[in-house]
Design a protein around this motif. Structure first.
Motif, PDB file in Angstrom:
ATOM      1  N   ARG A 260       0.829  -1.195   0.000  1.00 44.62           N
ATOM      2  CA  ARG A 260       0.000   0.000   0.000  1.00 44.62           C
ATOM      3  C   ARG A 260       0.875   1.261   0.000  1.00 44.62           C
ATOM      4  NH1 ARG A 260      -5.791   0.268   2.878  1.00 44.62           N
ATOM      5  NH2 ARG A 260      -5.059  -1.302   4.331  1.00 44.62           N
ATOM      6  N   SER A 261       1.937   1.238   0.782  1.00 45.75           N
ATOM      7  CA  SER A 261       2.786   2.432   0.852  1.00 45.75           C
ATOM      8  C   SER A 261       3.533   2.644  -0.466  1.00 45.75           C
ATOM      9  CB  SER A 261       3.766   2.298   2.016  1.00 45.75           C
ATOM     10  OG  SER A 261       4.745   1.325   1.717  1.00 45.75           O
TER      11      SER A 261
ATOM     12  N   ALA B 235       0.980   3.906  -2.975  1.00 44.63           N
ATOM     13  CA  ALA B 235       0.585   5.266  -2.615  1.00 44.63           C
ATOM     14  C   ALA B 235       1.635   6.271  -3.084  1.00 44.63           C
ATOM     15  CB  ALA B 235       0.381   5.376  -1.105  1.00 44.63           C
ATOM     16  N   GLU B 236       2.897   5.894  -2.923  1.00 42.35           N
ATOM     17  CA  GLU B 236       3.964   6.788  -3.337  1.00 42.35           C
ATOM     18  C   GLU B 236       3.972   6.953  -4.856  1.00 42.35           C
ATOM     19  OE1 GLU B 236       8.749   7.360  -2.361  1.00 42.35           O
ATOM     20  OE2 GLU B 236       7.639   5.645  -1.564  1.00 42.35           O
TER      21      GLU B 236
ATOM     22  N   ARG C  32      -0.693   9.558  -3.670  1.00 37.24           N
ATOM     23  CA  ARG C  32      -1.931   9.654  -2.892  1.00 37.24           C
ATOM     24  C   ARG C  32      -1.718   9.069  -1.499  1.00 37.24           C
ATOM     25  NH1 ARG C  32      -6.595  10.221  -6.002  1.00 37.24           N
ATOM     26  NH2 ARG C  32      -6.227  10.243  -8.246  1.00 37.24           N
ATOM     27  N   SER C  33      -2.736   9.210  -0.678  1.00 30.19           N
ATOM     28  CA  SER C  33      -2.679   8.637   0.662  1.00 30.19           C
ATOM     29  C   SER C  33      -2.843   7.125   0.583  1.00 30.19           C
ATOM     30  CB  SER C  33      -3.780   9.240   1.527  1.00 30.19           C
ATOM     31  OG  SER C  33      -4.163   8.328   2.553  1.00 30.19           O
ATOM     32  N   PRO C  34      -2.154   6.363   1.464  1.00 27.30           N
ATOM     33  CA  PRO C  34      -2.312   4.902   1.475  1.00 27.30           C
ATOM     34  C   PRO C  34      -3.752   4.467   1.716  1.00 27.30           C
ATOM     35  CG  PRO C  34      -0.406   5.550   2.770  1.00 27.30           C
ATOM     36  CD  PRO C  34      -1.122   6.817   2.396  1.00 27.30           C
ATOM     37  N   GLN C  35      -4.571   5.364   2.296  1.00 24.64           N
ATOM     38  CA  GLN C  35      -5.964   4.970   2.557  1.00 24.64           C
ATOM     39  C   GLN C  35      -6.873   5.256   1.364  1.00 24.64           C
ATOM     40  OE1 GLN C  35      -4.065   6.043   5.208  1.00 24.64           O
ATOM     41  NE2 GLN C  35      -4.153   3.893   5.856  1.00 24.64           N
ATOM     42  N   ASP C  36      -6.328   5.898   0.330  1.00 24.42           N
ATOM     43  CA  ASP C  36      -7.131   6.268  -0.833  1.00 24.42           C
ATOM     44  C   ASP C  36      -7.694   5.023  -1.524  1.00 24.42           C
ATOM     45  OD1 ASP C  36      -6.975   9.046  -2.779  1.00 24.42           O
ATOM     46  OD2 ASP C  36      -7.757   7.178  -3.627  1.00 24.42           O
TER      47      ASP C  36
END
Lengths: 233, 233
Positions: free
Chosen positions: B146-147, B150-151, B155-159
């Motif tokens: 996820r991280s 996200a990078e 975006r945010s990892p929770q997106d």
DNA sequence: TGACATGTCAAACGATTGTTTTAATTATTT
DNA sequence: AAATAATTAAAACAATCGTTTGACATGTCA
């Protein structure tokens, strides 16, 4: 000695017990798989005697095989591989329909989902019943996808890149077959019912199209005109 | 009444029978799954008596749970999730390593592949042993991916888009877990041994990166600067 | 050597399974 | 209505499974 009716001939629908056995078996096989399912449980749900399966179908394996065909026809009758999309529609549209129909078959409820659940187990633990299914339904599906992807990539259906992209597309669909357990554990915020079909199908189609339209080419392949050449670090 | 040794304490390695039971069980469980595996077959391969499993492990389920942990540690010791890639490496490189390590764990031979094969079945038919595995190994893996994604997406990892892209990446990897049977039937030209890792890992990484860098945005999401806006029909 | 914990073995137990048997029941035909 | 076929039902069969038992062997320490 009792003579069992020839299986395969279109039995009159008024054969209530036989039909109830099929329905009960669908629920049980889809829920726990071929090996874990017991004839006793199937017959209990069908309100029939333990000997009913052997009388109407011969044995457990034949019942399973007949059910696999039954559930497959039911699922594809409701959701054909290209839904309503015209044969001469652009390949991008066909890909979207292919993906959406795949997910619709997975996330539908009740008897339509039997086929998908049975297939999940067939992948890990194939049954003899899988053979005819591959020839009649799965191979045509694979060829269809191959032709769609080939058209999008502008390559021959036998091209290796086409094959790999088919894998990428299909894998994103079957993922929601096989990994439901893990998804709901690791991503509990992900919905996994019929309401999830549209967002998921949309994502898979967009993701895959973006990939195929902008795929850099490894050494062994030719570049598509117009796409950026190679991005590596 | 015999007192069984407390399982969980690090037993001295000289306990030959116990170790041979683990090795035999690994082969059997990976091959046919928990339920289809028989204690008699495991003991036969280990050259031990039928009662050996119950003496050394208590019962079949404990043996399975201990083996799942054993095989997991073995596989991840040889192929850690990011292989040797530095923590401050660019996310694209990390993604490539993540995918490659995933496939290496799948396509390695012998005892390293046990974990993957057991996981395939855990997906369809979870065991109680899965719970601790999720907490200790799988959830960290999911967070890592996820991280990385996200990078890449910025975006945010929770997106939601991050989550969906994680699915897309992982699904392409586990595909070669679950669908080996079907792949070799429908695409017999596809190699499915260790020599397939590099081309497959390369494709999955390229495919996924191309997708994430050129993903058009559905209504609910913001556009990344520089990417083309929407392509629909 | 004797006492005792540890490990192994053959045999059996108890439960579950798919399948069969045999008789009773229902439906259909003559 | 009688006869025949089709279907259902209860019970048992035969095989397999995980597990337990109790005797026996082995090693260790007093």
């Amino acid at each position: 000695m009792n003579l069992k009716p020839l299986s395969g001939v279109p039995a009159p629908v008024q054969d209530a017990t036989r039909h109830q056995l099929l329905e009960a078996a669908g629920a049980v096989f889809a829920e726990v798989g071929f090996r874990n399912a017991t004839i006793r449980e199937i017959c209990r749900r069908a309100g029939a005697n333990v000997a009913a399966v052997n009388y109407h179908f011969g044995d457990k394996e034949t019942l399973y095989a007949e059910l696999l065909r039954y559930s497959q026809q039911k699922a594809f009758a409701k959701y054909p591989p290209l839904l309503g999309v015209a044969a001469d529609a652009p390949p991008e549209e066909k890909l979207g329909a292919f993906v959406r129909s795949f997910l619709l078959r997975i996330f539908d409820e009740g008897s339509i989902a039997w086929f998908g659940k049975m297939m999940s187990r067939e992948m890990v633990e194939p049954t003899r019943a899988l053979d005819s299914l591959v020839a009649e339904r799965l191979r045509p599906m694979a060829d269809l996808l191959r032709s769609i992807v080939a058209e999008i990539l502008g390559r021959s259906p036998q091209d290796e890149a086409v094959r790999l992209c088919c894998f990428s597309v299909v894998s994103q669909c079957v993922f929601y077959h096989h990994c439901r357990t893990m998804i709901s554990r690791l991503f509990p915020e992900q919905r996994l019912d019929a309401s999830a079909v549209e967002p998921l199908a949309g994502h898979i189609a967009r993701f895959s199209l973006a990939a195929m339209k902008h795929l850099p080419d490894p050494e062994t392949q030719r570049s598509k005109p117009g796409s950026a050449r190679r991005r590596r670090h």
